[in-house]
Design a protein around this motif. Structure first.
Motif, PDB file in Angstrom:
ATOM      1  N   ASP A 216     -50.187  23.640  12.820  1.00  0.00           N
ATOM      2  CA  ASP A 216     -50.108  24.112  13.875  1.00  0.00           C
ATOM      3  C   ASP A 216     -51.584  24.008  14.332  1.00  0.00           C
ATOM      4  O   ASP A 216     -52.208  25.263  14.204  1.00  0.00           O
ATOM      5  CB  ASP A 216     -49.251  25.273  13.917  1.00  0.00           C
ATOM      6  CG  ASP A 216     -49.130  25.848  15.438  1.00  0.00           C
ATOM      7  OD1 ASP A 216     -49.613  25.065  16.468  1.00  0.00           O
ATOM      8  OD2 ASP A 216     -48.633  26.926  15.589  1.00  0.00           O
TER       9      ASP A 216
ATOM     10  N   TRP B  23     -52.673  27.703  16.031  1.00  0.00           N
ATOM     11  CA  TRP B  23     -52.374  28.737  15.125  1.00  0.00           C
ATOM     12  C   TRP B  23     -53.723  29.718  15.175  1.00  0.00           C
ATOM     13  O   TRP B  23     -53.853  30.967  15.328  1.00  0.00           O
ATOM     14  CB  TRP B  23     -52.144  28.281  13.735  1.00  0.00           C
ATOM     15  CG  TRP B  23     -52.075  29.783  12.819  1.00  0.00           C
ATOM     16  CD1 TRP B  23     -51.183  30.468  12.747  1.00  0.00           C
ATOM     17  CD2 TRP B  23     -52.914  30.311  11.903  1.00  0.00           C
ATOM     18  NE1 TRP B  23     -51.188  31.651  11.855  1.00  0.00           N
ATOM     19  CE2 TRP B  23     -52.442  31.404  11.231  1.00  0.00           C
ATOM     20  CE3 TRP B  23     -54.097  29.849  11.438  1.00  0.00           C
ATOM     21  CZ2 TRP B  23     -53.109  32.051  10.239  1.00  0.00           C
ATOM     22  CZ3 TRP B  23     -54.827  30.420  10.558  1.00  0.00           C
ATOM     23  CH2 TRP B  23     -54.511  31.670   9.877  1.00  0.00           C
TER      24      TRP B  23
ATOM     25  N   ARG C 270     -48.070  30.557  10.475  1.00  0.00           N
ATOM     26  CA  ARG C 270     -48.704  29.396  10.154  1.00  0.00           C
ATOM     27  C   ARG C 270     -47.711  28.328   9.730  1.00  0.00           C
ATOM     28  O   ARG C 270     -47.215  28.410   8.852  1.00  0.00           O
ATOM     29  CB  ARG C 270     -49.894  29.406   9.289  1.00  0.00           C
ATOM     30  CG  ARG C 270     -50.747  28.225   9.257  1.00  0.00           C
ATOM     31  CD  ARG C 270     -52.108  28.466   8.520  1.00  0.00           C
ATOM     32  NE  ARG C 270     -52.868  27.253   8.743  1.00  0.00           N
ATOM     33  CZ  ARG C 270     -54.243  27.251   8.529  1.00  0.00           C
ATOM     34  NH1 ARG C 270     -54.749  28.385   7.846  1.00  0.00           N
ATOM     35  NH2 ARG C 270     -54.964  26.368   8.757  1.00  0.00           N
TER      36      ARG C 270
ATOM     37  N   VAL D 289     -43.310  26.656  18.901  1.00  0.00           N
ATOM     38  CA  VAL D 289     -44.316  25.783  17.943  1.00  0.00           C
ATOM     39  C   VAL D 289     -43.964  24.148  17.867  1.00  0.00           C
ATOM     40  O   VAL D 289     -45.076  23.482  17.787  1.00  0.00           O
ATOM     41  CB  VAL D 289     -44.407  26.361  16.569  1.00  0.00           C
ATOM     42  CG1 VAL D 289     -45.355  25.813  15.841  1.00  0.00           C
ATOM     43  CG2 VAL D 289     -45.010  28.012  16.516  1.00  0.00           C
TER      44      VAL D 289
END
Length: 181
Positions: free
Chosen positions: A21, A24, A75, A128
């Motif tokens: 990601d 993050w 994460r 996400v």
């Protein structure tokens, strides 16, 4: 003792590298800033009132640390047939090609719960996946394989809803980039 995937039967394929990601780091720095600002304000107010002591400063540091722990983002990363979510202390991982259920958990913030055939369990924020189409593609690829193999027992509706959101946001980003917004 081998890796966890080795102990669970067929290891995930190593196709491509892990996808992380990219937001993050920005989210983590926002969390650090929030905790730091709270700490600075608490110390400043106590110092200006003349009541700052070692004991009170320790309490303010603990409070700022607690805020950091609460706000610290997961994460999320994905690779060939796996998806992982790492918190401060622990990483949880599922095999996406062996998913048995995908559920949407409602509450203060919406979460998606993924479970695999080996008991692996990961909770992630669907935002996400919407923000990062590469992560979504890795999850979708494995989930399609699980559905085709008849392993995915429930969750196709949730996956379709996320797919529509990802497609909508991707189209919106393309229109915005091309000036057709």
């Amino acid at each position: 003792m081998g890796r966890r995937d080795d102990m669970r039967g067929e290891p995930p394929d190593g196709s491509g590298e892990a996808t992380n990601d990219p937001e993050w780091t920005r989210d983590l720095w926002s969390t650090v800033r929030c905790a730091g600002v709270l700490l600075a304000l608490l110390l400043l107010v106590d110092w200006s009132s003349g009541r700052l002591t070692l004991w009170r400063a320790t309490v303010w540091f603990a409070l700022a640390g607690l805020l950091f722990v609460v706000l610290c983002p997961d994460r999320v990363s994905a690779g060939g047939n796996w998806l992982a979510s790492r918190r401060l202390v622990r990483e949880r991982r599922v095999r996406t090609d062996l998913l048995v259920s995908v559920r949407c958990l409602d509450g203060i913030s919406q979460r998606v719960l993924l479970r695999d055939a080996f008991g692996g369990r990961v909770e992630i924020d669907p935002e996400v996946l919407v923000r990062n189409p590469q992560l979504w593609c890795r999850l979708d690829e494995g989930a399609r394989k699980a559905a085709a193999d008849g392993i995915l027992l429930c969750g196709t509706t949730v996956l379709r809803q996320i797919s529509r959101r990802v497609d909508r946001e991707t189209a919106r980003a393309v229109f915005k980039a091309s000036g057709l917004e």
